[in-house]
Design a protein around this motif. Sequence first.
Motif, PDB file in Angstrom:
ATOM      1  N   GLY A  95      64.997 -27.676   7.411  1.00 55.54           N
ATOM      2  CA  GLY A  95      64.097 -28.174   6.387  1.00 55.54           C
ATOM      3  C   GLY A  95      63.139 -27.146   5.838  1.00 55.54           C
ATOM      4  O   GLY A  95      62.145 -27.498   5.189  1.00 55.54           O
ATOM      5  N   HIS A  96      63.409 -25.851   6.064  1.00 51.72           N
ATOM      6  CA  HIS A  96      62.506 -24.784   5.593  1.00 51.72           C
ATOM      7  C   HIS A  96      63.342 -23.640   5.023  1.00 51.72           C
ATOM      8  O   HIS A  96      64.083 -22.973   5.749  1.00 51.72           O
ATOM      9  CB  HIS A  96      61.626 -24.295   6.741  1.00 51.72           C
ATOM     10  CG  HIS A  96      60.627 -23.260   6.321  1.00 51.72           C
ATOM     11  ND1 HIS A  96      59.766 -22.637   7.214  1.00 51.72           N
ATOM     12  CD2 HIS A  96      60.328 -22.722   5.103  1.00 51.72           C
ATOM     13  CE1 HIS A  96      59.008 -21.773   6.567  1.00 51.72           C
ATOM     14  NE2 HIS A  96      59.341 -21.801   5.286  1.00 51.72           N
ATOM     15  N   GLY A 160      66.574 -12.281  12.556  1.00 53.45           N
ATOM     16  CA  GLY A 160      65.154 -12.407  12.878  1.00 53.45           C
ATOM     17  C   GLY A 160      64.800 -13.785  13.370  1.00 53.45           C
ATOM     18  O   GLY A 160      65.609 -14.479  13.977  1.00 53.45           O
ATOM     19  N   ASN A 161      63.574 -14.214  13.057  1.00 54.72           N
ATOM     20  CA  ASN A 161      63.077 -15.505  13.509  1.00 54.72           C
ATOM     21  C   ASN A 161      62.135 -16.068  12.451  1.00 54.72           C
ATOM     22  O   ASN A 161      62.080 -15.569  11.329  1.00 54.72           O
ATOM     23  CB  ASN A 161      62.371 -15.349  14.861  1.00 54.72           C
ATOM     24  CG  ASN A 161      61.339 -14.217  14.841  1.00 54.72           C
ATOM     25  OD1 ASN A 161      60.522 -14.115  13.923  1.00 54.72           O
ATOM     26  ND2 ASN A 161      61.383 -13.355  15.849  1.00 54.72           N
ATOM     27  N   GLU A 162      61.359 -17.085  12.812  1.00 56.59           N
ATOM     28  CA  GLU A 162      60.473 -17.706  11.828  1.00 56.59           C
ATOM     29  C   GLU A 162      59.319 -16.809  11.425  1.00 56.59           C
ATOM     30  O   GLU A 162      58.720 -16.997  10.360  1.00 56.59           O
ATOM     31  CB  GLU A 162      59.930 -19.029  12.382  1.00 56.59           C
ATOM     32  CG  GLU A 162      60.974 -20.116  12.525  1.00 56.59           C
ATOM     33  CD  GLU A 162      60.376 -21.455  12.901  1.00 56.59           C
ATOM     34  OE1 GLU A 162      59.305 -21.797  12.358  1.00 56.59           O
ATOM     35  OE2 GLU A 162      60.969 -22.160  13.742  1.00 56.59           O
ATOM     36  N   GLN A 163      58.992 -15.808  12.234  1.00 54.49           N
ATOM     37  CA  GLN A 163      57.866 -14.923  11.928  1.00 54.49           C
ATOM     38  C   GLN A 163      58.283 -13.669  11.165  1.00 54.49           C
ATOM     39  O   GLN A 163      57.482 -13.090  10.430  1.00 54.49           O
ATOM     40  CB  GLN A 163      57.161 -14.494  13.233  1.00 54.49           C
ATOM     41  CG  GLN A 163      56.311 -15.573  13.868  1.00 54.49           C
ATOM     42  CD  GLN A 163      57.145 -16.681  14.483  1.00 54.49           C
ATOM     43  OE1 GLN A 163      58.098 -16.409  15.196  1.00 54.49           O
ATOM     44  NE2 GLN A 163      56.784 -17.920  14.203  1.00 54.49           N
ATOM     45  N   LEU A 164      59.525 -13.230  11.325  1.00 55.58           N
ATOM     46  CA  LEU A 164      59.984 -11.999  10.672  1.00 55.58           C
ATOM     47  C   LEU A 164      61.464 -12.116  10.363  1.00 55.58           C
ATOM     48  O   LEU A 164      62.264 -12.458  11.248  1.00 55.58           O
ATOM     49  CB  LEU A 164      59.728 -10.783  11.576  1.00 55.58           C
ATOM     50  CG  LEU A 164      60.038  -9.399  10.995  1.00 55.58           C
ATOM     51  CD1 LEU A 164      59.118  -8.353  11.604  1.00 55.58           C
ATOM     52  CD2 LEU A 164      61.502  -9.001  11.240  1.00 55.58           C
ATOM     53  N   GLN A 165      61.808 -11.865   9.105  1.00 58.67           N
ATOM     54  CA  GLN A 165      63.199 -11.908   8.690  1.00 58.67           C
ATOM     55  C   GLN A 165      63.616 -10.539   8.136  1.00 58.67           C
ATOM     56  O   GLN A 165      62.821  -9.872   7.466  1.00 58.67           O
ATOM     57  CB  GLN A 165      63.457 -12.978   7.618  1.00 58.67           C
ATOM     58  CG  GLN A 165      63.076 -14.391   8.030  1.00 58.67           C
ATOM     59  CD  GLN A 165      61.606 -14.675   7.789  1.00 58.67           C
ATOM     60  OE1 GLN A 165      61.066 -14.357   6.737  1.00 58.67           O
ATOM     61  NE2 GLN A 165      60.951 -15.273   8.769  1.00 58.67           N
ATOM     62  N   VAL A 166      64.852 -10.161   8.420  1.00 58.40           N
ATOM     63  CA  VAL A 166      65.422  -8.914   7.928  1.00 58.40           C
ATOM     64  C   VAL A 166      66.715  -9.231   7.202  1.00 58.40           C
ATOM     65  O   VAL A 166      67.534 -10.018   7.695  1.00 58.40           O
ATOM     66  CB  VAL A 166      65.699  -7.934   9.093  1.00 58.40           C
ATOM     67  CG1 VAL A 166      66.539  -6.752   8.625  1.00 58.40           C
ATOM     68  CG2 VAL A 166      64.388  -7.441   9.693  1.00 58.40           C
ATOM     69  N   VAL A 167      66.898  -8.655   6.010  1.00 56.07           N
ATOM     70  CA  VAL A 167      68.132  -8.815   5.248  1.00 56.07           C
ATOM     71  C   VAL A 167      68.620  -7.437   4.819  1.00 56.07           C
ATOM     72  O   VAL A 167      67.840  -6.483   4.724  1.00 56.07           O
ATOM     73  CB  VAL A 167      67.946  -9.726   4.010  1.00 56.07           C
ATOM     74  CG1 VAL A 167      67.609 -11.145   4.432  1.00 56.07           C
ATOM     75  CG2 VAL A 167      66.859  -9.187   3.096  1.00 56.07           C
ATOM     76  N   THR A 168      69.916  -7.340   4.570  1.00 49.77           N
ATOM     77  CA  THR A 168      70.528  -6.084   4.152  1.00 49.77           C
ATOM     78  C   THR A 168      70.931  -6.172   2.690  1.00 49.77           C
ATOM     79  O   THR A 168      71.577  -7.141   2.284  1.00 49.77           O
ATOM     80  CB  THR A 168      71.766  -5.766   5.012  1.00 49.77           C
ATOM     81  OG1 THR A 168      71.367  -5.653   6.377  1.00 49.77           O
ATOM     82  CG2 THR A 168      72.411  -4.456   4.580  1.00 49.77           C
ATOM     83  N   HIS A 169      70.529  -5.163   1.904  1.00 47.82           N
ATOM     84  CA  HIS A 169      70.865  -5.106   0.485  1.00 47.82           C
ATOM     85  C   HIS A 169      71.807  -3.930   0.218  1.00 47.82           C
ATOM     86  O   HIS A 169      71.835  -2.958   0.976  1.00 47.82           O
ATOM     87  CB  HIS A 169      69.596  -4.970  -0.354  1.00 47.82           C
ATOM     88  CG  HIS A 169      68.852  -6.264  -0.513  1.00 47.82           C
ATOM     89  ND1 HIS A 169      67.943  -6.503  -1.523  1.00 47.82           N
ATOM     90  CD2 HIS A 169      68.900  -7.413   0.202  1.00 47.82           C
ATOM     91  CE1 HIS A 169      67.468  -7.728  -1.418  1.00 47.82           C
ATOM     92  NE2 HIS A 169      68.019  -8.296  -0.380  1.00 47.82           N
ATOM     93  N   PRO A 170      72.565  -3.990  -0.879  1.00 44.70           N
ATOM     94  CA  PRO A 170      73.490  -2.903  -1.193  1.00 44.70           C
ATOM     95  C   PRO A 170      72.752  -1.694  -1.760  1.00 44.70           C
ATOM     96  O   PRO A 170      71.584  -1.790  -2.168  1.00 44.70           O
ATOM     97  CB  PRO A 170      74.405  -3.524  -2.246  1.00 44.70           C
ATOM     98  CG  PRO A 170      73.515  -4.518  -2.949  1.00 44.70           C
ATOM     99  CD  PRO A 170      72.632  -5.079  -1.868  1.00 44.70           C
ATOM    100  N   GLY A 171      73.440  -0.556  -1.806  1.00 46.64           N
ATOM    101  CA  GLY A 171      72.840   0.640  -2.399  1.00 46.64           C
ATOM    102  C   GLY A 171      73.634   1.879  -2.048  1.00 46.64           C
ATOM    103  O   GLY A 171      74.474   1.862  -1.144  1.00 46.64           O
ATOM    104  N   PRO A 172      73.374   2.990  -2.751  1.00 43.72           N
ATOM    105  CA  PRO A 172      74.033   4.252  -2.421  1.00 43.72           C
ATOM    106  C   PRO A 172      73.607   4.795  -1.060  1.00 43.72           C
ATOM    107  O   PRO A 172      74.272   5.654  -0.484  1.00 43.72           O
ATOM    108  CB  PRO A 172      73.608   5.181  -3.559  1.00 43.72           C
ATOM    109  CG  PRO A 172      72.345   4.580  -4.102  1.00 43.72           C
ATOM    110  CD  PRO A 172      72.500   3.101  -3.926  1.00 43.72           C
ATOM    111  N   ARG A 173      72.480   4.338  -0.553  1.00 42.88           N
ATOM    112  CA  ARG A 173      72.028   4.602   0.802  1.00 42.88           C
ATOM    113  C   ARG A 173      71.773   3.248   1.476  1.00 42.88           C
ATOM    114  O   ARG A 173      71.453   2.267   0.794  1.00 42.88           O
ATOM    115  CB  ARG A 173      70.738   5.433   0.812  1.00 42.88           C
ATOM    116  CG  ARG A 173      70.874   6.827   0.238  1.00 42.88           C
ATOM    117  CD  ARG A 173      71.675   7.729   1.163  1.00 42.88           C
ATOM    118  NE  ARG A 173      71.654   9.115   0.737  1.00 42.88           N
ATOM    119  CZ  ARG A 173      72.489   9.637  -0.159  1.00 42.88           C
ATOM    120  NH1 ARG A 173      73.397   8.865  -0.736  1.00 42.88           N
ATOM    121  NH2 ARG A 173      72.424  10.917  -0.476  1.00 42.88           N
ATOM    122  N   PRO A 174      71.899   3.166   2.803  1.00 48.46           N
ATOM    123  CA  PRO A 174      71.623   1.894   3.489  1.00 48.46           C
ATOM    124  C   PRO A 174      70.225   1.377   3.135  1.00 48.46           C
ATOM    125  O   PRO A 174      69.259   2.156   3.070  1.00 48.46           O
ATOM    126  CB  PRO A 174      71.726   2.262   4.976  1.00 48.46           C
ATOM    127  CG  PRO A 174      72.683   3.417   4.998  1.00 48.46           C
ATOM    128  CD  PRO A 174      72.378   4.197   3.753  1.00 48.46           C
TER     129      PRO A 174
END
Length: 345
Positions: A95-96, A160-174
Amino acid sequence: MSDWIETLDGRRTGEDRVTFDHPDPARQALDASVVTPLAHLGVLDVYGADAERFLQGQTSAQLSLADGHYAPLTCFCTPKGRMLANAQLLRIAEGHYRLLLHRGLVAPLAKHLDKFAAFYKAELEPRHDLALIGLIGVEARALAEVHFDVVPPSLWHQAGNEQLQVVTHPGPRPRILACLPEERAVEIVRQLTAQATLVGNAAWCLHDIQSGLYWLTPHHQDALLPQMINWEALGGISFKKGCYTGQEVVARAHFRGQVKKRLYRAQLEGDRLPEPGAAVRDANDKAQGEVLAAELDAYGQAEILAVLSTKEEIGPLSVDGQALKLLKLPYPVERLDPEALAEQL
Protein backbone atom coordinates in the motif's frame (compact mmCIF):
# COMPACT_ATOMS: atom_id res chain seq x y z
CA MET A 1 18.20 24.65 -2.34
CA SER A 2 17.84 21.87 0.18
CA ASP A 3 19.79 22.40 3.40
CA TRP A 4 21.73 19.17 2.92
CA ILE A 5 23.13 20.40 -0.40
CA GLU A 6 24.08 23.77 1.08
CA THR A 7 25.94 21.92 3.83
CA LEU A 8 28.02 20.25 1.13
CA ASP A 9 28.87 23.72 -0.27
CA GLY A 10 26.79 23.21 -3.38
CA ARG A 11 25.68 26.24 -5.39
CA ARG A 12 22.45 26.56 -7.33
CA THR A 13 22.86 27.95 -10.85
CA GLY A 14 19.24 27.32 -11.80
CA GLU A 15 16.05 25.89 -10.36
CA ASP A 16 17.22 22.33 -10.88
CA ARG A 17 20.98 22.65 -11.25
CA VAL A 18 23.73 22.35 -8.62
CA THR A 19 27.47 22.86 -9.07
CA PHE A 20 30.56 22.35 -6.90
CA ASP A 21 34.12 23.63 -7.05
CA HIS A 22 35.30 20.65 -9.09
CA PRO A 23 35.25 21.81 -12.73
CA ASP A 24 34.19 19.80 -15.79
CA PRO A 25 31.87 17.21 -14.22
CA ALA A 26 31.52 15.36 -17.54
CA ARG A 27 35.27 14.75 -17.70
CA GLN A 28 35.33 13.70 -14.05
CA ALA A 29 32.56 11.15 -14.71
CA LEU A 30 34.42 9.83 -17.75
CA ASP A 31 37.77 9.33 -16.04
CA ALA A 32 36.78 8.31 -12.50
CA SER A 33 33.85 7.69 -10.16
CA VAL A 34 31.70 10.63 -9.10
CA VAL A 35 28.89 11.31 -6.64
CA THR A 36 26.27 13.99 -7.23
CA PRO A 37 23.10 15.32 -5.56
CA LEU A 38 20.25 14.79 -8.03
CA ALA A 39 18.69 18.18 -7.37
CA HIS A 40 16.62 18.08 -10.57
CA LEU A 41 14.62 15.05 -9.42
CA GLY A 42 11.90 14.81 -6.79
CA VAL A 43 9.76 12.25 -4.97
CA LEU A 44 6.00 11.76 -4.76
CA ASP A 45 4.61 9.06 -2.45
CA VAL A 46 1.24 7.38 -2.95
CA TYR A 47 -0.09 5.30 -0.09
CA GLY A 48 -3.26 3.86 1.34
CA ALA A 49 -5.40 0.73 1.18
CA ASP A 50 -6.45 1.56 -2.41
CA ALA A 51 -3.08 2.91 -3.61
CA GLU A 52 -2.48 0.06 -6.07
CA ARG A 53 -5.99 0.16 -7.51
CA PHE A 54 -5.87 3.97 -7.75
CA LEU A 55 -2.53 4.02 -9.60
CA GLN A 56 -3.57 1.16 -11.88
CA GLY A 57 -6.20 3.43 -13.41
CA GLN A 58 -3.85 6.39 -13.87
CA THR A 59 -0.49 5.12 -15.02
CA SER A 60 0.97 3.23 -17.98
CA ALA A 61 2.66 0.71 -15.66
CA GLN A 62 1.18 -2.64 -14.68
CA LEU A 63 1.07 -2.19 -10.90
CA SER A 64 1.33 -5.89 -10.15
CA LEU A 65 4.84 -5.82 -11.67
CA ALA A 66 6.01 -3.25 -9.09
CA ASP A 67 6.70 -5.91 -6.47
CA GLY A 68 9.54 -4.38 -4.47
CA HIS A 69 12.13 -5.81 -6.86
CA TYR A 70 11.17 -4.58 -10.33
CA ALA A 71 10.70 -0.78 -10.37
CA PRO A 72 9.08 -0.01 -13.73
CA LEU A 73 9.19 3.15 -15.74
CA THR A 74 5.78 4.71 -16.14
CA CYS A 75 3.96 7.83 -17.27
CA PHE A 76 0.78 9.76 -16.52
CA CYS A 77 -1.25 11.14 -19.41
CA THR A 78 -4.18 13.38 -20.23
CA PRO A 79 -7.24 11.81 -21.89
CA LYS A 80 -5.62 12.87 -25.20
CA GLY A 81 -2.54 10.79 -24.42
CA ARG A 82 -0.19 13.71 -23.74
CA MET A 83 2.21 13.16 -20.87
CA LEU A 84 1.80 15.08 -17.62
CA ALA A 85 4.86 13.34 -16.14
CA ASN A 86 7.02 10.27 -16.54
CA ALA A 87 8.57 8.52 -13.59
CA GLN A 88 10.10 5.42 -12.10
CA LEU A 89 7.71 3.56 -9.81
CA LEU A 90 8.99 1.86 -6.64
CA ARG A 91 7.01 -0.27 -4.21
CA ILE A 92 8.17 0.64 -0.69
CA ALA A 93 5.75 -1.52 1.29
CA GLU A 94 2.24 -2.90 0.99
CA GLY A 95 0.00 0.00 0.00
CA HIS A 96 2.99 2.37 -0.33
CA TYR A 97 4.44 3.41 -3.70
CA ARG A 98 7.11 5.97 -4.57
CA LEU A 99 7.46 7.94 -7.81
CA LEU A 100 10.81 9.42 -8.90
CA LEU A 101 10.34 12.22 -11.43
CA HIS A 102 11.44 15.73 -12.34
CA ARG A 103 11.11 17.96 -9.29
CA GLY A 104 9.20 20.61 -11.23
CA LEU A 105 6.38 18.13 -11.90
CA VAL A 106 5.92 16.75 -8.38
CA ALA A 107 3.44 19.41 -7.26
CA PRO A 108 1.50 19.60 -10.58
CA LEU A 109 1.18 15.82 -10.76
CA ALA A 110 0.05 15.61 -7.12
CA LYS A 111 -2.58 18.27 -7.79
CA HIS A 112 -3.80 16.43 -10.88
CA LEU A 113 -3.96 13.02 -9.22
CA ASP A 114 -5.59 14.37 -6.08
CA LYS A 115 -8.79 14.95 -8.07
CA PHE A 116 -9.08 11.18 -8.55
CA ALA A 117 -7.58 10.05 -5.24
CA ALA A 118 -10.60 11.53 -3.47
CA PHE A 119 -12.59 8.50 -4.68
CA TYR A 120 -10.13 6.01 -3.21
CA LYS A 121 -8.49 5.27 0.11
CA ALA A 122 -5.28 6.78 -1.22
CA GLU A 123 -3.18 9.82 -0.32
CA LEU A 124 -0.45 11.75 -2.11
CA GLU A 125 2.59 13.22 -0.37
CA PRO A 126 5.45 15.15 -1.99
CA ARG A 127 8.53 14.07 -0.03
CA HIS A 128 10.69 17.12 0.53
CA ASP A 129 12.46 15.33 3.38
CA LEU A 130 14.14 12.80 1.07
CA ALA A 131 17.42 13.19 -0.79
CA LEU A 132 18.41 11.63 -4.11
CA ILE A 133 22.08 10.79 -4.67
CA GLY A 134 23.69 9.57 -7.89
CA LEU A 135 26.85 7.51 -8.33
CA ILE A 136 28.55 7.22 -11.74
CA GLY A 137 31.64 5.24 -12.69
CA VAL A 138 33.29 1.85 -12.75
CA GLU A 139 33.30 1.77 -8.94
CA ALA A 140 29.68 2.90 -8.57
CA ARG A 141 28.27 -0.52 -7.73
CA ALA A 142 31.02 -1.32 -5.26
CA LEU A 143 30.71 2.07 -3.57
CA ALA A 144 26.94 1.67 -3.30
CA GLU A 145 27.32 -1.75 -1.71
CA VAL A 146 29.74 -0.41 0.91
CA HIS A 147 28.09 2.92 1.76
CA PHE A 148 24.41 2.05 1.27
CA ASP A 149 24.81 -1.48 2.64
CA VAL A 150 22.88 -3.01 -0.24
CA VAL A 151 23.80 -4.99 -3.34
CA PRO A 152 22.79 -2.86 -6.35
CA PRO A 153 20.07 -4.53 -8.44
CA SER A 154 19.84 -5.05 -12.18
CA LEU A 155 18.59 -2.32 -14.52
CA TRP A 156 15.23 -0.80 -13.54
CA HIS A 157 15.07 -2.90 -10.39
CA GLN A 158 15.22 -1.76 -6.76
CA ALA A 159 16.92 -2.95 -3.58
CA GLY A 160 16.99 -1.74 0.01
CA ASN A 161 14.28 -1.22 2.60
CA GLU A 162 11.70 1.35 3.69
CA GLN A 163 14.41 3.79 4.81
CA LEU A 164 16.76 3.59 1.80
CA GLN A 165 16.17 2.47 -1.76
CA VAL A 166 18.74 1.90 -4.51
CA VAL A 167 17.95 1.61 -8.22
CA THR A 168 20.16 1.06 -11.26
CA HIS A 169 19.92 3.34 -14.31
CA PRO A 170 21.45 2.89 -17.78
CA GLY A 171 24.43 4.85 -19.06
CA PRO A 172 27.84 4.70 -20.75
CA ARG A 173 29.22 4.22 -17.23
CA PRO A 174 27.50 2.27 -14.41
CA ARG A 175 24.93 4.44 -12.59
CA ILE A 176 23.32 3.97 -9.21
CA LEU A 177 20.58 6.19 -7.72
CA ALA A 178 19.85 6.17 -3.99
CA CYS A 179 16.84 7.63 -2.18
CA LEU A 180 17.25 8.24 1.55
CA PRO A 181 16.35 10.71 4.33
CA GLU A 182 18.09 14.09 4.06
CA GLU A 183 19.59 13.80 7.54
CA ARG A 184 21.63 10.79 6.38
CA ALA A 185 22.62 12.24 3.00
CA VAL A 186 25.37 14.61 4.11
CA GLU A 187 27.19 11.98 6.14
CA ILE A 188 27.04 9.38 3.37
CA VAL A 189 28.13 11.80 0.64
CA ARG A 190 31.10 12.90 2.75
CA GLN A 191 32.08 9.27 3.19
CA LEU A 192 31.76 8.68 -0.53
CA THR A 193 34.02 11.61 -1.42
CA ALA A 194 36.98 9.65 -0.09
CA GLN A 195 36.71 7.53 -3.26
CA ALA A 196 34.47 9.55 -5.60
CA THR A 197 34.63 13.18 -6.73
CA LEU A 198 31.68 15.38 -5.71
CA VAL A 199 30.33 17.06 -8.86
CA GLY A 200 27.25 18.89 -10.05
CA ASN A 201 24.24 17.05 -11.43
CA ALA A 202 25.06 18.05 -15.03
CA ALA A 203 27.12 14.86 -15.14
CA TRP A 204 24.05 12.74 -14.38
CA CYS A 205 21.92 14.66 -16.88
CA LEU A 206 24.54 14.10 -19.60
CA HIS A 207 24.39 10.35 -18.95
CA ASP A 208 20.61 10.51 -19.32
CA ILE A 209 21.10 12.12 -22.74
CA GLN A 210 23.66 9.52 -23.75
CA SER A 211 21.23 6.81 -22.59
CA GLY A 212 18.41 8.25 -24.71
CA LEU A 213 16.44 8.80 -21.52
CA TYR A 214 14.34 11.95 -21.15
CA TRP A 215 12.60 13.00 -17.96
CA LEU A 216 9.70 15.29 -18.77
CA THR A 217 10.02 18.85 -17.41
CA PRO A 218 7.39 21.57 -16.98
CA HIS A 219 8.48 22.99 -20.35
CA HIS A 220 7.04 20.01 -22.26
CA GLN A 221 4.23 18.97 -19.93
CA ASP A 222 1.00 18.09 -21.81
CA ALA A 223 2.80 18.29 -25.18
CA LEU A 224 4.20 14.85 -26.03
CA LEU A 225 2.85 11.36 -26.54
CA PRO A 226 4.89 8.77 -24.61
CA GLN A 227 6.14 7.27 -27.89
CA MET A 228 7.63 10.64 -28.85
CA ILE A 229 10.28 10.07 -26.18
CA ASN A 230 10.64 6.35 -27.07
CA TRP A 231 8.99 5.41 -23.80
CA GLU A 232 7.72 2.08 -25.09
CA ALA A 233 11.27 1.20 -26.25
CA LEU A 234 12.44 1.64 -22.64
CA GLY A 235 9.69 -0.54 -21.21
CA GLY A 236 7.70 2.42 -19.91
CA ILE A 237 4.32 1.32 -21.30
CA SER A 238 2.45 -1.91 -20.61
CA PHE A 239 0.27 -2.77 -23.58
CA LYS A 240 -1.07 -5.81 -21.71
CA LYS A 241 -2.82 -4.01 -18.84
CA GLY A 242 -6.32 -2.64 -18.72
CA CYS A 243 -7.51 0.92 -19.14
CA TYR A 244 -5.80 3.99 -17.72
CA THR A 245 -6.19 7.67 -18.51
CA GLY A 246 -4.98 8.25 -22.08
CA GLN A 247 -4.59 4.51 -22.80
CA GLU A 248 -6.80 4.49 -25.90
CA VAL A 249 -4.78 7.20 -27.65
CA VAL A 250 -1.42 5.70 -26.63
CA ALA A 251 -2.45 2.22 -27.81
CA ARG A 252 -3.85 3.53 -31.10
CA ALA A 253 -0.63 5.39 -31.85
CA HIS A 254 1.31 2.18 -31.25
CA PHE A 255 -0.80 -0.32 -33.12
CA ARG A 256 -1.52 1.96 -36.08
CA GLY A 257 2.01 3.31 -36.32
CA GLN A 258 0.86 6.92 -36.10
CA VAL A 259 3.88 8.38 -34.28
CA LYS A 260 5.19 11.11 -36.59
CA LYS A 261 7.89 12.38 -34.22
CA ARG A 262 10.50 10.48 -32.23
CA LEU A 263 13.28 11.08 -29.73
CA TYR A 264 16.74 11.39 -31.29
CA ARG A 265 20.17 11.78 -29.77
CA ALA A 266 22.52 14.27 -31.43
CA GLN A 267 25.68 16.33 -31.08
CA LEU A 268 26.04 19.98 -32.04
CA GLU A 269 29.16 21.40 -33.66
CA GLY A 270 29.70 23.98 -30.94
CA ASP A 271 29.67 24.56 -27.21
CA ARG A 272 26.53 26.68 -26.89
CA LEU A 273 23.75 24.89 -25.04
CA PRO A 274 20.32 25.49 -26.58
CA GLU A 275 17.33 26.11 -24.37
CA PRO A 276 14.57 23.48 -24.05
CA GLY A 277 12.16 24.05 -26.90
CA ALA A 278 14.78 25.51 -29.26
CA ALA A 279 13.86 24.68 -32.85
CA VAL A 280 15.76 22.11 -34.89
CA ARG A 281 15.78 23.58 -38.41
CA ASP A 282 16.48 22.16 -41.85
CA ALA A 283 18.39 23.79 -44.71
CA ASN A 284 15.29 25.82 -45.62
CA ASP A 285 15.02 27.17 -42.05
CA LYS A 286 11.89 25.10 -41.48
CA ALA A 287 11.43 23.65 -37.99
CA GLN A 288 11.62 19.84 -38.02
CA GLY A 289 11.51 19.39 -34.27
CA GLU A 290 12.72 20.83 -30.99
CA VAL A 291 15.32 20.33 -28.29
CA LEU A 292 14.27 18.60 -25.06
CA ALA A 293 17.56 18.47 -23.14
CA ALA A 294 21.17 19.59 -23.67
CA GLU A 295 24.48 19.20 -21.82
CA LEU A 296 28.18 19.67 -22.55
CA ASP A 297 30.11 16.42 -22.93
CA ALA A 298 33.62 15.62 -21.72
CA TYR A 299 35.07 17.25 -24.85
CA GLY A 300 33.18 20.51 -24.49
CA GLN A 301 30.61 19.87 -27.22
CA ALA A 302 26.86 20.08 -26.79
CA GLU A 303 24.94 16.83 -26.79
CA ILE A 304 21.16 16.94 -27.02
CA LEU A 305 17.96 14.98 -27.04
CA ALA A 306 15.44 16.28 -29.55
CA VAL A 307 12.04 15.30 -30.85
CA LEU A 308 12.27 15.22 -34.65
CA SER A 309 10.10 14.35 -37.60
CA THR A 310 10.37 10.70 -38.60
CA LYS A 311 10.60 11.60 -42.29
CA GLU A 312 13.48 9.67 -43.84
CA GLU A 313 14.94 12.58 -45.80
CA ILE A 314 14.96 15.92 -44.02
CA GLY A 315 18.50 16.92 -44.98
CA PRO A 316 21.07 18.87 -42.91
CA LEU A 317 19.83 20.12 -39.54
CA SER A 318 20.97 22.79 -37.13
CA VAL A 319 20.07 24.37 -33.79
CA ASP A 320 20.74 28.06 -33.16
CA GLY A 321 23.18 28.10 -36.06
CA GLN A 322 25.11 25.03 -34.86
CA ALA A 323 25.19 22.06 -37.22
CA LEU A 324 23.56 18.91 -35.85
CA LYS A 325 24.95 15.39 -36.18
CA LEU A 326 22.68 12.49 -35.30
CA LEU A 327 24.12 9.90 -32.91
CA LYS A 328 23.10 6.30 -32.41
CA LEU A 329 20.70 5.51 -29.59
CA PRO A 330 21.84 2.76 -27.21
CA TYR A 331 18.61 0.78 -27.71
CA PRO A 332 16.41 -0.29 -30.64
CA VAL A 333 13.33 1.85 -31.18
CA GLU A 334 10.85 -0.95 -30.84
CA ARG A 335 8.40 -2.14 -28.23
CA LEU A 336 9.94 -3.56 -25.05
CA ASP A 337 7.34 -5.06 -22.75
CA PRO A 338 7.89 -4.31 -19.05
CA GLU A 339 6.64 -7.83 -18.36
CA ALA A 340 9.88 -9.11 -19.94
CA LEU A 341 12.03 -6.64 -18.00
CA ALA A 342 10.42 -7.67 -14.72
CA GLU A 343 11.71 -11.22 -15.18
CA GLN A 344 15.33 -10.10 -15.38
CA LEU A 345 17.33 -10.57 -12.20
